[in-house]
Design an enzyme around this catalytic site. Structure first.
Site, mmCIF file in Angstrom:
data_model
loop_
_atom_site.group_PDB
_atom_site.id
_atom_site.type_symbol
_atom_site.label_atom_id
_atom_site.label_comp_id
_atom_site.label_asym_id
_atom_site.label_seq_id
_atom_site.Cartn_x
_atom_site.Cartn_y
_atom_site.Cartn_z
ATOM 1 N N SER A 98 0.824 -1.195 0.000
ATOM 2 C CA SER A 98 0.000 0.000 0.000
ATOM 3 C C SER A 98 0.868 1.260 0.000
ATOM 4 O O SER A 98 1.763 1.392 -0.829
ATOM 5 C CB SER A 98 -0.972 -0.033 1.193
ATOM 6 N N ASP A 241 -4.956 -3.607 -3.159
ATOM 7 C CA ASP A 241 -4.098 -3.242 -2.036
ATOM 8 C C ASP A 241 -3.442 -4.458 -1.373
ATOM 9 O O ASP A 241 -4.121 -5.388 -0.946
ATOM 10 C CB ASP A 241 -4.967 -2.506 -1.006
#
Length: 370
Positions: A98, A241
């Protein structure tokens, strides 16, 4: 995180919306690789020896950079303050998910890139990352289109950076970032240095795509489609993510559970949490949004603590020193507050803590105090 939860509710309300994809089988996906780039990624449970061979002349040093959205400004500050203190090591392995994936190239390339790292998190370019979405989410697969996120990453990954990553990869160092493959429900580890080594616009484009996918919060940003060679045909995988599976990864899971003998003895592992590591007391309101938000935070903190305990146990069993840094419990921080003043404040907090030697704490000691 408010945007993420809002996305969840909006997408639930619009469950009839479907974007068609070409079909493929699990067997085809098992041998798939990004078009033109075989051998640049691994399943999250791959053996350590597949990805990295430790140096013969020194004990390896690794840093794992967690997810955390706007709180990545804190981690960026820690790296820059660490450079100011003159004690920041050269990392043999850098991993990120992320926002941690977005700062990972800077951590990998070292203090010479600190000015660019500081700018990436404090110059205000993220302030407009999350514009008001109006009603459009009802007719697509996320609140935001993802164009601004992609543009942000595309601006960051320059040809000079790709060349620098390739040069360090040739020295035996490794830069690894993770995405979550929605089709297989697995963490996918991408060897960014191996991609960079191929060179050319295609390599830079794939790196931008992978980093964008690693930061694509499900529901907030659309999943990133990555064309993959599956036997004789090409189909698009869906990646999101990397922190969907875990807040960070210090080593592939199998390496933590079944470490390669002698691979890390005497080394160091740093875990940089872009957020708070401690539980926070708050009186939870009896509303749908408050309950969803609090439940998400609780689950995330529990998973994060389990991962930290696993790293600490690995360190104790293998003679590896483990350290952790995180946003202080008393600080104000929000993963979705991309306003420039908030991110500058978080950056300065991290920078000052690292510059004065207060950012890092012994991981087993921290866990025992909780």
């Amino acid at each position: 995180m408010r945007a993420a939860l809002a996305a969840l509710m909006l997408l639930t309300a619009s469950g009839c919306v479907t974007i068609k994809r070409d079909a493929f089988t699990a067997a085809e996906q098992a041998t798939a690789y990004p078009v033109g780039f075989p051998g640049v990624r691994y399943a999250g449970d791959a053996s350590l020896g597949t990805i990295y061979k430790p140096p013969a002349d020194h004990a390896p040093v690794m840093i794992a950079l967690s997810g955390g959205g706007a709180n990545g400004a804190f981690g960026a500050g820690v790296l820059c303050g660490w450079s100011e203190a003159g004690t920041r090591p050269q990392f043999d392995v850098v991993t990120g998910v992320s926002t941690g994936a977005l700062m990972a190239p800077y951590a990998f390339l070292g203090p010479k890139w600190d000015a660019q790292l500081r700018a990436a998190y404090t110059d205000g370019r993220t302030s407009h990352l999350l514009p008001f979405p109006f009603i459009k989410p009802l007719f697509r697969d996320s609140v935001y289109t993802g164009k601004r996120l992609y543009a942000l990453v595309d601006r960051t990954i320059t040809p000079d950076m790709v060349a620098a990553i390739a040069a360090e990869h040739a020295r035996g160092r490794r830069l690894l970032v993770a995405t979550t493959d929605l089709d297989t429900e697995k963490l996918i580890v991408w060897d960014i240095g191996a991609i960079a080594t191929r060179g050319g616009p295609e390599a830079r484009a794939l790196i931008v795509t992978v980093l964008t996918a690693s930061a694509a919060i499900p529901g907030v940003f659309p999943p990133v489609m990555i064309p993959a060679q599956m036997g004789s045909h090409v189909a698009a995988e869906l990646h999101v993510d990397g922190s969907t599976v875990g807040a960070f990864f210090a080593l592939p899971d199998a390496a933590l559970i079944r470490p390669v003998p002698g691979a890390a003895n005497g080394g160091r592992i740093y875990v940089l949490i872009n957020g708070k590591a401690d539980s926070e007391f708050t009186v939870t309101q009896r509303s749908l949004f408050s309950l969803l938000q609090r439940s998400f935070y609780t689950a995330s903190k529990a998973a994060q603590r389990t991962s930290l305990e696993t790293v600490a146990k690995f360190g104790e069993d293998n003679g590896v020193a483990t350290f952790v840094a995180a946003v202080p419990p008393e600080a104000t921080a929000s993963s979705m507050d991309f306003r420039q003043p908030s991110m500058v404040a978080l950056f300065e907090m991290g920078r000052q803590q690292a510059a004065t030697g207060k950012a890092w704490a012994d991981l087993p000691g921290v866990l025992k105090r909780r």
